[in-house]
Design a protein around this motif. Sequence first.
Motif, PDB file in Angstrom:
ATOM      1  N   ARG A 132       0.846  -1.200   0.000  1.00 30.38           N
ATOM      2  CA  ARG A 132       0.000   0.000   0.000  1.00 30.38           C
ATOM      3  C   ARG A 132       0.876   1.242   0.000  1.00 30.38           C
ATOM      4  NH1 ARG A 132      -5.029  -1.703   2.525  1.00 30.38           N
ATOM      5  NH2 ARG A 132      -5.716   0.434   2.858  1.00 30.38           N
ATOM      6  N   VAL A 133       0.350   2.305  -0.592  1.00 29.10           N
ATOM      7  CA  VAL A 133       1.008   3.608  -0.534  1.00 29.10           C
ATOM      8  C   VAL A 133       0.769   4.210   0.847  1.00 29.10           C
ATOM      9  CG1 VAL A 133       0.933   5.973  -1.461  1.00 29.10           C
ATOM     10  CG2 VAL A 133       0.700   4.010  -3.017  1.00 29.10           C
ATOM     11  N   LEU A 134       1.800   4.837   1.406  1.00 29.14           N
ATOM     12  CA  LEU A 134       1.640   5.609   2.641  1.00 29.14           C
ATOM     13  C   LEU A 134       1.834   7.082   2.292  1.00 29.14           C
ATOM     14  CD1 LEU A 134       1.418   5.784   5.794  1.00 29.14           C
ATOM     15  CD2 LEU A 134       3.919   5.733   5.811  1.00 29.14           C
ATOM     16  N   GLY A 176      -0.193  10.691   3.989  1.00 24.52           N
ATOM     17  CA  GLY A 176      -0.225  11.352   5.300  1.00 24.52           C
ATOM     18  C   GLY A 176      -0.416  10.378   6.450  1.00 24.52           C
ATOM     19  N   GLN A 182      -3.104   9.380   7.796  1.00 27.52           N
ATOM     20  CA  GLN A 182      -4.181   9.740   8.742  1.00 27.52           C
ATOM     21  C   GLN A 182      -5.399   8.820   8.649  1.00 27.52           C
ATOM     22  OE1 GLN A 182      -3.590  12.115  11.213  1.00 27.52           O
ATOM     23  NE2 GLN A 182      -1.609  11.625  10.301  1.00 27.52           N
ATOM     24  N   ILE A 189       5.551   7.672   0.245  1.00 30.26           N
ATOM     25  CA  ILE A 189       5.839   8.620  -0.849  1.00 30.26           C
ATOM     26  C   ILE A 189       6.251   9.999  -0.327  1.00 30.26           C
ATOM     27  CG2 ILE A 189       4.381   7.457  -2.549  1.00 30.26           C
ATOM     28  CD1 ILE A 189       2.215   9.627  -1.980  1.00 30.26           C
ATOM     29  N   HIS A 217      -3.720  18.820   3.465  1.00 32.71           N
ATOM     30  CA  HIS A 217      -4.975  19.580   3.597  1.00 32.71           C
ATOM     31  C   HIS A 217      -4.674  21.029   4.024  1.00 32.71           C
ATOM     32  CE1 HIS A 217      -6.729  15.652   3.464  1.00 32.71           C
ATOM     33  NE2 HIS A 217      -6.565  15.354   4.735  1.00 32.71           N
ATOM     34  N   ALA A 226     -11.576  17.249   9.506  1.00 28.39           N
ATOM     35  CA  ALA A 226     -10.906  16.770  10.728  1.00 28.39           C
ATOM     36  C   ALA A 226     -10.476  17.930  11.639  1.00 28.39           C
ATOM     37  CB  ALA A 226      -9.729  15.871  10.345  1.00 28.39           C
ATOM     38  N   ILE A 273      -4.372  16.853  12.087  1.00 35.99           N
ATOM     39  CA  ILE A 273      -4.624  15.888  10.999  1.00 35.99           C
ATOM     40  C   ILE A 273      -4.467  16.592   9.649  1.00 35.99           C
ATOM     41  CG2 ILE A 273      -6.435  14.453   9.940  1.00 35.99           C
ATOM     42  CD1 ILE A 273      -7.397  14.064  12.950  1.00 35.99           C
ATOM     43  N   CYS A 307      -4.676  14.204  -2.115  1.00 36.79           N
ATOM     44  CA  CYS A 307      -4.758  13.005  -2.968  1.00 36.79           C
ATOM     45  C   CYS A 307      -5.026  11.755  -2.121  1.00 36.79           C
ATOM     46  CB  CYS A 307      -3.471  12.836  -3.770  1.00 36.79           C
ATOM     47  SG  CYS A 307      -3.296  14.102  -5.050  1.00 36.79           S
ATOM     48  N   GLY A 308      -4.510  11.718  -0.887  1.00 35.52           N
ATOM     49  CA  GLY A 308      -4.792  10.577  -0.006  1.00 35.52           C
ATOM     50  C   GLY A 308      -6.280  10.461   0.267  1.00 35.52           C
ATOM     51  N   ALA A 327      -7.743   8.964  -2.790  1.00 33.44           N
ATOM     52  CA  ALA A 327      -7.432   7.531  -2.935  1.00 33.44           C
ATOM     53  C   ALA A 327      -8.241   6.710  -1.932  1.00 33.44           C
ATOM     54  CB  ALA A 327      -5.935   7.304  -2.726  1.00 33.44           C
ATOM     55  N   ASN A 328      -8.452   7.277  -0.754  1.00 32.24           N
ATOM     56  CA  ASN A 328      -9.186   6.581   0.309  1.00 32.24           C
ATOM     57  C   ASN A 328     -10.688   6.512  -0.018  1.00 32.24           C
ATOM     58  OD1 ASN A 328      -8.830   5.354   2.897  1.00 32.24           O
ATOM     59  ND2 ASN A 328      -9.935   7.075   3.801  1.00 32.24           N
ATOM     60  N   ALA A 372     -17.809  10.334   2.989  1.00 31.01           N
ATOM     61  CA  ALA A 372     -18.008  11.624   3.652  1.00 31.01           C
ATOM     62  C   ALA A 372     -16.788  12.531   3.538  1.00 31.01           C
ATOM     63  CB  ALA A 372     -18.365  11.406   5.119  1.00 31.01           C
ATOM     64  N   GLU A 395     -14.680  15.519   2.298  1.00 32.55           N
ATOM     65  CA  GLU A 395     -14.971  16.826   1.691  1.00 32.55           C
ATOM     66  C   GLU A 395     -14.265  16.967   0.345  1.00 32.55           C
ATOM     67  OE1 GLU A 395     -14.171  16.406   4.851  1.00 32.55           O
ATOM     68  OE2 GLU A 395     -15.682  17.431   6.058  1.00 32.55           O
ATOM     69  N   LEU A 448      -0.180   4.826  -8.670  1.00 29.73           N
ATOM     70  CA  LEU A 448       0.018   5.923  -7.732  1.00 29.73           C
ATOM     71  C   LEU A 448      -0.776   7.116  -8.257  1.00 29.73           C
ATOM     72  CD1 LEU A 448       1.677   7.071  -5.302  1.00 29.73           C
ATOM     73  CD2 LEU A 448       3.445   7.693  -6.965  1.00 29.73           C
TER      74      LEU A 448
HETATM   75  C1  FAD Z   1      -9.802  11.737  13.817  1.00 29.22           C
HETATM   76  C2  FAD Z   1      -9.852  11.853  12.314  1.00 29.22           C
HETATM   77  C3  FAD Z   1     -10.859  12.641  11.751  1.00 29.22           C
HETATM   78  C4  FAD Z   1     -10.935  12.759  10.364  1.00 29.22           C
HETATM   79  N1  FAD Z   1     -11.914  13.546   9.833  1.00 29.22           N
HETATM   80  C5  FAD Z   1     -11.988  13.694   8.492  1.00 29.22           C
HETATM   81  C6  FAD Z   1     -12.985  14.528   7.907  1.00 29.22           C
HETATM   82  O1  FAD Z   1     -13.795  15.165   8.573  1.00 29.22           O
HETATM   83  N2  FAD Z   1     -13.020  14.600   6.541  1.00 29.22           N
HETATM   84  C7  FAD Z   1     -12.119  13.912   5.746  1.00 29.22           C
HETATM   85  O2  FAD Z   1     -12.206  14.006   4.523  1.00 29.22           O
HETATM   86  N3  FAD Z   1     -11.165  13.138   6.298  1.00 29.22           N
HETATM   87  C8  FAD Z   1     -11.073  13.015   7.626  1.00 29.22           C
HETATM   88  N4  FAD Z   1     -10.081  12.216   8.156  1.00 29.22           N
HETATM   89  C9  FAD Z   1      -9.171  11.476   7.219  1.00 29.22           C
HETATM   90  C10 FAD Z   1      -8.030  12.355   6.765  1.00 29.22           C
HETATM   91  O3  FAD Z   1      -8.533  13.414   5.967  1.00 29.22           O
HETATM   92  C11 FAD Z   1      -6.992  11.583   5.922  1.00 29.22           C
HETATM   93  O4  FAD Z   1      -5.935  12.454   5.848  1.00 29.22           O
HETATM   94  C12 FAD Z   1      -7.344  11.198   4.505  1.00 29.22           C
HETATM   95  O5  FAD Z   1      -8.471  10.413   4.495  1.00 29.22           O
HETATM   96  C13 FAD Z   1      -6.279  10.309   3.856  1.00 29.22           C
HETATM   97  O6  FAD Z   1      -5.177  11.041   3.471  1.00 29.22           O
HETATM   98  P1  FAD Z   1      -3.710  10.559   3.924  1.00 29.22           P
HETATM   99  O7  FAD Z   1      -2.763  11.374   3.129  1.00 29.22           O
HETATM  100  O8  FAD Z   1      -3.613  10.617   5.381  1.00 29.22           O
HETATM  101  O9  FAD Z   1      -3.695   9.056   3.347  1.00 29.22           O
HETATM  102  P2  FAD Z   1      -3.161   7.688   4.013  1.00 29.22           P
HETATM  103  O10 FAD Z   1      -3.799   7.460   5.338  1.00 29.22           O
HETATM  104  O11 FAD Z   1      -1.674   7.655   3.953  1.00 29.22           O
HETATM  105  O12 FAD Z   1      -3.733   6.666   2.944  1.00 29.22           O
HETATM  106  C14 FAD Z   1      -5.118   6.424   2.854  1.00 29.22           C
HETATM  107  C15 FAD Z   1      -5.342   5.383   1.737  1.00 29.22           C
HETATM  108  O13 FAD Z   1      -5.103   5.958   0.449  1.00 29.22           O
HETATM  109  C16 FAD Z   1      -3.999   5.296  -0.199  1.00 29.22           C
HETATM  110  N5  FAD Z   1      -3.212   6.379  -0.805  1.00 29.22           N
HETATM  111  C17 FAD Z   1      -2.827   7.527  -0.208  1.00 29.22           C
HETATM  112  N6  FAD Z   1      -2.220   8.333  -1.100  1.00 29.22           N
HETATM  113  C18 FAD Z   1      -2.218   7.661  -2.286  1.00 29.22           C
HETATM  114  C19 FAD Z   1      -1.756   7.985  -3.582  1.00 29.22           C
HETATM  115  N7  FAD Z   1      -1.164   9.170  -3.850  1.00 29.22           N
HETATM  116  N8  FAD Z   1      -1.904   7.072  -4.571  1.00 29.22           N
HETATM  117  C20 FAD Z   1      -2.515   5.890  -4.317  1.00 29.22           C
HETATM  118  N9  FAD Z   1      -3.001   5.536  -3.104  1.00 29.22           N
HETATM  119  C21 FAD Z   1      -2.844   6.415  -2.103  1.00 29.22           C
HETATM  120  C22 FAD Z   1      -3.274   4.530   0.899  1.00 29.22           C
HETATM  121  O14 FAD Z   1      -2.605   3.388   0.385  1.00 29.22           O
HETATM  122  C23 FAD Z   1      -4.416   4.163   1.820  1.00 29.22           C
HETATM  123  O15 FAD Z   1      -5.089   3.045   1.321  1.00 29.22           O
HETATM  124  C24 FAD Z   1      -9.966  12.092   9.527  1.00 29.22           C
HETATM  125  C25 FAD Z   1      -8.959  11.321  10.094  1.00 29.22           C
HETATM  126  C26 FAD Z   1      -8.890  11.205  11.476  1.00 29.22           C
HETATM  127  C27 FAD Z   1      -7.785  10.374  12.070  1.00 29.22           C
END
Ligand code: FAD
Length: 285
Positions: free
Chosen positions: A30-32, A34, A36, A55, A79, A103, A107, A114-115, A118-119, A123, A125, A167
């Motif tokens: 899996r890609v990592l 942020g 979160q 990444i 974000h 969030a 966070i 982009c995360g 991808a996720n 819900a 935004e 990616l």
């Molecule tokens: C307490 C809490 C509250 C939150 N509230 C909200 C909210 O109100 N609204 C909201 O939208 N989100 C919320 N989030 C989620 C937050 O916005 C995450 O940051 C976001 O969902 C995922 O981004 P990330 O960069 O952290 O991705 P990661 O956690 O690193 O990855 C998430 C998934 O996407 C994949 N991925 C990530 N980047 C890529 C890429 N470039 N290419 C391919 N695959 C990829 C990963 O492999 C994984 O499967 C909350 C999180 C927490 C912990």
Amino acid sequence: MKPAPFIYHAPKTVEEAVTVLAEVASKDGRVLAGGQSLVPAMAFRLALPAHLVDINGVRGLDRLAVDGNDLSIGACVRHAAFHRPVTDGPLGALLSHVARHIAHYPIRTRGTFCGSLANADPASEWCLVAATLDAKMVARSVRGVRTIAATDYFQGAMTTALAADELLVEVRLPLLSTDTRFGFCEFSRRAGDFAIAMTLATYRLEKGVMTQPRVGVGGVEARPRRIAEAEAVLEGKRPAADVFRAAADIVARSIAPLGDIKYPSRYRRDVARAMTRRALESAAA
Ligand SMILES: Cc1cc2nc3c(=O)[nH]c(=O)nc-3n(C[C@H](O)[C@H](O)[C@H](O)COP(=O)(O)OP(=O)(O)OC[C@H]3O[C@@H](n4cnc5c(N)ncnc54)[C@H](O)[C@@H]3O)c2cc1C
């Protein structure tokens, strides 16, 4: 709980990242970004990736720039980058307004635009913004580059058109013309919680009438989407309370909201109606 063991990869270029992904995609790689969403899921052992491709050290993925008629958002743009408007026009103001609903501050400093895409949380935004504004998703793999339209990209709850070895390197949002008005309204139980329902509405105001209206709804169905029937009600009309009410009623009739023990389907339908009316009122204010 602690995550299950995994092998960590830290590529420095996009080429290295997609090469590693190609090798590990079939082995629960899996890609990592942020972290979160992924890291809490790993800590709860809801996700058990055998390989993580981090990444965060990949050169160039933090690019956030206007490219022709689009805003280009690289895979490592957080974000929090949108707290202040990133463009002069309405798009910068819209993104800045929406970002504050995601969030909590810590966070937002780690999670990426982009995360979120991808996720594909229903819900999210940013997913609603991408669906409403017809974003384009740019995916890279060892097989090449492809661009995916928002209508094809979102396939269901936490499900996208991305393949396991792809990616998401960039999301492209079209810039909005200066006469574009927007309104975004979200309802959640507490500040920072995921939305129970939310609406993003935009339209151009030309000679006092609304043109090119867009009404997107998120948090209610498995994926965010535009509601064409509501947009048709707005097209060519002057902004007015009765028109907004009619569009909001159509949204409520057009959606098939998810229901759960806390928020039954009919409740989400009512909230979506209210969010739509308020988003349209806010655009007109
Ligand atoms: C307490 C809490 C509250 C939150 N509230 C909200 C909210 O109100 N609204 C909201 O939208 N989100 C919320 N989030 C989620 C937050 O916005 C995450 O940051 C976001 O969902 C995922 O981004 P990330 O960069 O952290 O991705 P990661 O956690 O690193 O990855 C998430 C998934 O996407 C994949 N991925 C990530 N980047 C890529 C890429 N470039 N290419 C391919 N695959 C990829 C990963 O492999 C994984 O499967 C909350 C999180 C927490 C912990």
